[in-house]
Scaffold this active site. Structure first.
Site, PDB file in Angstrom:
ATOM      1  N   ARG A 111      -5.208  -4.432  -0.728  1.00 11.82           N
ATOM      2  CA  ARG A 111      -5.240  -3.518   0.180  1.00 11.82           C
ATOM      3  C   ARG A 111      -3.845  -3.273   0.352  1.00 11.82           C
ATOM      4  NH1 ARG A 111      -9.277  -3.144   3.990  1.00 11.82           N
ATOM      5  NH2 ARG A 111      -9.124  -5.105   3.817  1.00 11.82           N
ATOM      6  N   ASN A 120     -12.001  -1.717   1.277  1.00 15.08           N
ATOM      7  CA  ASN A 120     -12.990  -2.070   0.153  1.00 15.08           C
ATOM      8  C   ASN A 120     -14.611  -1.095  -0.300  1.00 15.08           C
ATOM      9  OD1 ASN A 120     -11.566  -4.321  -0.857  1.00 15.08           O
ATOM     10  ND2 ASN A 120     -12.332  -5.160   1.707  1.00 15.08           N
TER      11      ASN A 120
END
Length: 91
Positions: A20, A38
């Protein structure tokens, strides 16, 4: 140039490896706004808005093999930008 929204679901070994953060860095370099988060099933969902060409560049980077972890596949969806994001967040 009108903005588009790219939603990409990235599967593989992509959680807990800096994926990320890496995605956020690439998106900011490309001038995109949005987020990466996520999902409960182990994927990362990436939502990016901006001109089509930088969004396509981000998609190519997600598929490019130089990401943290391991990407086994990416599914994308294109739509009109909603314009509700500022910056690019890790969620």
């Amino acid at each position: 140039m009108s903005a588009v929204r790219l939603t990409a679901w990235v599967r593989g070994y992509v959680q807990g490896v800096g994926f990320r953060w890496w995605t956020r860095s690439r998106a900011l370099e490309l001038g995109l706004v949005g987020w990466a988060r996520n999902t409960a099933d182990g994927r990362v969902e990436v939502v990016a808005e901006g001109p089509r060409e930088p969004c396509e560049e981000l998609l190519a980077l997600l598929r490019g093999g130089r990401t943290p972890g391991r990407v086994d596949g990416v599914v994308e969806r294109w739509s009109e930008a909603k314009g509700s994001s500022t910056g690019f967040a890790e969620r």
